[in-house]
Scaffold this motif. Structure first.
Motif, PDB file in Angstrom:
ATOM      1  N   PRO A 501      19.757  -0.069 -18.327  1.00 57.91           N
ATOM      2  CA  PRO A 501      18.524  -0.067 -17.530  1.00 57.91           C
ATOM      3  C   PRO A 501      17.312   0.432 -18.304  1.00 57.91           C
ATOM      4  O   PRO A 501      16.173   0.142 -17.931  1.00 57.91           O
ATOM      5  CB  PRO A 501      18.861   0.875 -16.364  1.00 57.91           C
ATOM      6  CG  PRO A 501      20.351   0.841 -16.270  1.00 57.91           C
ATOM      7  CD  PRO A 501      20.853   0.663 -17.660  1.00 57.91           C
ATOM      8  N   ASP A 502      17.536   1.172 -19.410  1.00 60.47           N
ATOM      9  CA  ASP A 502      16.418   1.644 -20.229  1.00 60.47           C
ATOM     10  C   ASP A 502      15.728   0.501 -20.955  1.00 60.47           C
ATOM     11  O   ASP A 502      14.602   0.666 -21.439  1.00 60.47           O
ATOM     12  CB  ASP A 502      16.903   2.668 -21.261  1.00 60.47           C
ATOM     13  CG  ASP A 502      17.435   3.926 -20.606  1.00 60.47           C
ATOM     14  OD1 ASP A 502      17.014   4.211 -19.462  1.00 60.47           O
ATOM     15  OD2 ASP A 502      18.247   4.628 -21.231  1.00 60.47           O
ATOM     16  N   ASN A 503      16.408  -0.633 -21.079  1.00 64.33           N
ATOM     17  CA  ASN A 503      15.870  -1.779 -21.802  1.00 64.33           C
ATOM     18  C   ASN A 503      15.143  -2.702 -20.824  1.00 64.33           C
ATOM     19  O   ASN A 503      15.731  -3.192 -19.857  1.00 64.33           O
ATOM     20  CB  ASN A 503      17.007  -2.529 -22.513  1.00 64.33           C
ATOM     21  CG  ASN A 503      16.491  -3.503 -23.560  1.00 64.33           C
ATOM     22  OD1 ASN A 503      15.603  -4.301 -23.301  1.00 64.33           O
ATOM     23  ND2 ASN A 503      17.074  -3.432 -24.748  1.00 64.33           N
ATOM     24  N   PHE A 504      13.862  -2.960 -21.091  1.00 64.34           N
ATOM     25  CA  PHE A 504      13.055  -3.768 -20.177  1.00 64.34           C
ATOM     26  C   PHE A 504      13.635  -5.166 -19.993  1.00 64.34           C
ATOM     27  O   PHE A 504      13.506  -5.772 -18.922  1.00 64.34           O
ATOM     28  CB  PHE A 504      11.624  -3.856 -20.722  1.00 64.34           C
ATOM     29  CG  PHE A 504      10.687  -4.625 -19.849  1.00 64.34           C
ATOM     30  CD1 PHE A 504      10.172  -4.066 -18.681  1.00 64.34           C
ATOM     31  CD2 PHE A 504      10.327  -5.927 -20.169  1.00 64.34           C
ATOM     32  CE1 PHE A 504       9.311  -4.780 -17.869  1.00 64.34           C
ATOM     33  CE2 PHE A 504       9.468  -6.654 -19.365  1.00 64.34           C
ATOM     34  CZ  PHE A 504       8.954  -6.073 -18.211  1.00 64.34           C
ATOM     35  N   ASN A 505      14.266  -5.685 -21.042  1.00 63.37           N
ATOM     36  CA  ASN A 505      14.808  -7.048 -21.001  1.00 63.37           C
ATOM     37  C   ASN A 505      16.313  -7.060 -20.730  1.00 63.37           C
ATOM     38  O   ASN A 505      17.016  -7.982 -21.163  1.00 63.37           O
ATOM     39  CB  ASN A 505      14.514  -7.778 -22.321  1.00 63.37           C
ATOM     40  CG  ASN A 505      13.035  -7.959 -22.565  1.00 63.37           C
ATOM     41  OD1 ASN A 505      12.306  -8.408 -21.686  1.00 63.37           O
ATOM     42  ND2 ASN A 505      12.589  -7.598 -23.762  1.00 63.37           N
ATOM     43  N   CYS A 506      16.809  -6.069 -20.022  1.00 62.58           N
ATOM     44  CA  CYS A 506      18.255  -5.937 -19.840  1.00 62.58           C
ATOM     45  C   CYS A 506      18.855  -7.140 -19.113  1.00 62.58           C
ATOM     46  O   CYS A 506      19.975  -7.571 -19.438  1.00 62.58           O
ATOM     47  CB  CYS A 506      18.578  -4.641 -19.113  1.00 62.58           C
ATOM     48  SG  CYS A 506      17.830  -4.482 -17.474  1.00 62.58           S
ATOM     49  N   VAL A 507      18.165  -7.709 -18.146  1.00 62.60           N
ATOM     50  CA  VAL A 507      18.720  -8.847 -17.396  1.00 62.60           C
ATOM     51  C   VAL A 507      18.838 -10.069 -18.303  1.00 62.60           C
ATOM     52  O   VAL A 507      19.879 -10.746 -18.326  1.00 62.60           O
ATOM     53  CB  VAL A 507      17.837  -9.164 -16.169  1.00 62.60           C
ATOM     54  CG1 VAL A 507      18.335 -10.432 -15.476  1.00 62.60           C
ATOM     55  CG2 VAL A 507      17.840  -7.987 -15.202  1.00 62.60           C
TER      56      VAL A 507
END
Length: 601
Positions: A501-507
């Motif tokens: 979730p810390d990664n903006f592009n996780c999805v």
């Protein structure tokens, strides 16, 4: 402490005065006259030797006084006992007769002590006689610990001897330091660090510098000794020698930097403030050509222009480096030192050049571990491009050390947004060069020693990659199926950073993992890698939270796998139990027909 603060001449004044008093009191003795006369002779010999020691301290520059202080203290104690004894011999005749009977043993004991003091002083004066050859005798003061005599005589020779004596003594200290921790402590406590640094700095001969650097390297085996070495202003000396010495010396000095930085992290930034990074990068890139058009394209950033101006303000000699397009190699260490050695380096053997580069790469690796200052300094030079080139072209220890250096820099960048934004932005030529080599290693290499640092580096940079960079995810997904459990586990850790979730592009990254058939390989990892299931389970939970409606997760029965594995793993990792519970709940919403089991944190 008060005695240590006295000058050596003041230190010697007491035993000289005591010897004179023993002589005069012995002349006044009314009993045991023969015994007193013998003590007077011994006191006179001590007096003469003490006076010789005083003359030596006043006529010799940089006198090594540690053993003389120790021996002077013992001489004073023995002369005090002798003085007390001879004074008892000045009594009435009746008392003198009684005293003579009871003190025969005392005279013999005191005489033996004075003889030991004479032998100690004789030995001490001999070790300062550098024209008389090596003294292999053992003084009484060191009879219980012969290494004391070796340490004292060696330090004295390094500090005061001729070049030949200094070289031999430095080698002796290096050998003693390599034998035991006790010897290391003794050398440091007896003041051996400063003479070794002086010998290293003077550069009287290559062999002498190597011997001094080797001795210092062997001493640097724990935090306290490294702090003691640094306290003697060792860091500026080491950096200067590294920038202006023959390659043979630079190899040992670079190794010294490595061991000091690894042993005591507090000296990392001290080396950084002395700008040790610049000569290390220069030496590492001595054969690296940086004229690749791909690396020269693009406009310089505002940050880099500011940095260049700062460097030019500090050192105008850098002007030709920044304004000459034809200069494509790292042959400037940021100052005018070392020019005459660069010419010599052209005639050095390939083996020596390789050894020097290996040592410099290792020093950069150790210096950057957890150090924002040093990591930033590397990224502000051409260090990243140099490391990328070497990772591409070299093999073996040099390639491995360069990868480890990149890994430590990226680890710092992960926790520092400014470093990450400035040095690893997508349009940075240096960042592109490093990334290309990291991906190549992950895609082509098979050695865990190379794969693990490369994957860790990519994982540390996970937040810098845009969603469209799916080519970065694919090699990591492939490594989930590696037969080496450590490599597969590291792949899972790296991928988890992409989908956290810390990664903006996780999805988007999660969708890419699914598209590259990462789910089946992840399931297989969870089944086979029982030793370290938590990393694979975290990755699976992140995928469940980001793309819970994926057919791949449903077909792989991800809900059942998480529920089953979480029970065994959750007890060992209570901090992850909430993540496991959230993943189960999320998958339950999408997989209504799935077999459900209650799982709570």
């Amino acid at each position: 402490m008060a005695e240590e603060e006295k000058s050596i001449q003041e230190e010697l004044s007491l035993p000289i005065l005591l010897a004179d008093r023993v002589i005069k009191s012995a002349q006044e003795a009314e009993s045991s006259k023969l015994e007193c006369a013998e003590l007077a002779k011994q006191a006179d010999r001590l007096y003469q030797k003490l006076r010789s020691a005083v003359r030596l301290t006043t006529t010799t520059t940089a006198f090594y006084d540690r053993p003389l202080r120790r021996i002077s203290s013992d001489v004073s104690k023995n002369l005090e006992r002798a003085l007390a004894l001879v004074r008892k011999c000045k009594h009435s005749r009746v008392l003198c007769h009684v005293f003579a009977i009871s003190t025969g043993a005392d005279f013999r004991k005191v005489s033996g002590l004075l003889e030991s003091s004479i032998a100690d002083l004789t030995w001490l004066l001999s070790i300062f006689d550098f024209e008389g050859g090596t003294n292999l005798s053992l003084p009484p003061i060191a009879s219980n610990d012969p290494n004391f005599a070796m340490v004292w005589s060696s330090i004295a020779a390094v500090q005061m001897g001729h070049l030949r004596d200094r070289l031999e003594a430095a080698n002796n200290l290096a050998s003693l330091a390599g034998d035991s921790d006790r010897n290391k402590n003794m050398i440091v406590q007896e003041g051996g660090v400063m003479p070794l640094l002086k010998l290293l700095k003077e550069g009287a001969s290559v062999e002498a510098q190597i011997a001094a650097a080797t001795a210092l390297l062997n001493l640097s085996n724990d935090k306290e000794k490294v702090r003691s070495i640094a306290a003697e202003l060792a860091v500026p000396t080491i950096v200067k020698v590294l920038g202006d010495s023959p390659a043979k010396v630079q190899v040992v000095v670079a190794n010294l930097v490595s061991i000091m930085a690894e042993t005591e992290p507090t000296v990392q930034d001290e080396f950084g403030r002395e700008n040790v990074i610049r000569p290390l990068v220069t030496l590492l890139g001595m054969d690296v050509v940086l004229d690749d058009p791909k690396l020269q394209s693009g406009k310089p950033s505002l940050h880099s222009l500011v940095q260049i101006n700062k460097e030019l303000a500090r050192d105008p000699s850098l002007n030709h480096v920044h304004h000459s397009n034809s200069s494509s190699s790292l042959h400037s260490d940021g100052n005018s030192r070392g020019g005459h050695h660069r010419k010599d380096r052209e005639f050095e053997s390939p083996e020596l050049r390789l050894e020097l580069k290996i040592s410099c790469a290792k020093a950069l690796w150790k210096l950057c571990r957890g150090s924002l200052l040093n990591s930033r300094k590397i990224t502000e030079t051409k260090g990243l491009i140099c490391l990328a080139k070497l990772i591409e072209k070299e093999r073996g220890e040099l390639q491995s050390n360069c990868l480890m250096a990149v890994m430590e820099i990226t680890a710092v960048a992960e926790s520092n947004a400014d470093l990450r934004r400035v040095s690893f932005k997508p349009n940075s030529s240096a960042a592109k060069a490093v990334l290309e080599q990291l991906l190549r290693v992950v895609s082509e290499e098979i050695s865990p020693e190379l794969l693990i640092p490369a994957m860790r580096s990519i994982g540390f940079l996970a937040r810098t990659f845009p969603a469209k960079e799916t080519r970065i995810v694919n090699p990591l997904v492939t490594q989930l199926g590696h037969r080496n459990a450590d490599v597969a586990s590291e792949a899972a850790i790296a991928l988890a950073k992409f989908v956290s979730p810390d990664n903006f592009n996780c999805v988007e990254h999660s969708k890419a993992i699914v598209e590259f058939d990462g789910v089946p390989q992840l399931m297989n990892l969870l089944k086979t890698n029982s030793r370290d299931q938590v990393n694979g389970l975290k990755l699976l939970c992140y995928l469940a939270l980001n793309v819970g409606n994926s057919k791949a997760l449903e077909q792989a029965r991800a809900l059942n796998v998480i529920e089953g594995t979480a029970r065994s793993v959750g007890a060992q990792h209570p901090d992850s139990r909430e993540l496991f519970a959230r993943a189960v709940h999320h998958l339950t919403l999408y997989q209504a027909g799935a077999h459900r089991q209650a799982y709570g944190p």
